[in-house]
Write an enzyme that holds these catalytic residues in place. Sequence first.
Site, short mmCIF file in Angstrom:
data_model
loop_
_atom_site.label_atom_id
_atom_site.label_comp_id
_atom_site.label_asym_id
_atom_site.label_seq_id
_atom_site.Cartn_x
_atom_site.Cartn_y
_atom_site.Cartn_z
N CYS A 55 0.84 -1.20 0.00
CA CYS A 55 0.00 0.00 0.00
C CYS A 55 0.88 1.25 0.00
CB CYS A 55 -0.92 -0.01 1.22
SG CYS A 55 -0.06 0.25 2.78
N CYS A 98 2.97 1.61 3.10
CA CYS A 98 4.05 0.62 3.13
C CYS A 98 5.20 1.06 2.23
CB CYS A 98 3.55 -0.76 2.71
SG CYS A 98 2.25 -1.43 3.77
#
Length: 88
Positions: free
Chosen positions: A10, A13
Site C-alpha cells: 500500500c 508501506c
Amino acid sequence: MKIEILGTGCPKCQALTKYVERAVEELGLKAEVVKVDSIEDILEYGVMSTPALAIEGKVLFAGKLPSYEEVYRLIDEHAGGGKDDGRA
C-alpha cells in the site's frame, strides 16, 4: 542488522520502505532491508494492521506510518546509537 518492512504494498508501506532505506543510507549502516508482503508471513509476527517495522525479528510498530524522524531514531537506537558497531 536485519530490518523488515511488513506490508502488502500500500502507499503507506511504500513510504515506510523509502524512510527505512533513506535512514539506513544516512546512518551508514550495513543492514539487510527485507520486504515481507505475504499475509501469512505478516500474521506470524502477530501484526494485524500494516505497515509495520521489525528489527532483528522484533516488531517496533504496526498499523501506522510514523514520521521519517521517528523511523530514523528507531533504526539508530537499534544500531547502537552511534557506537562503533559495524557501521560502514
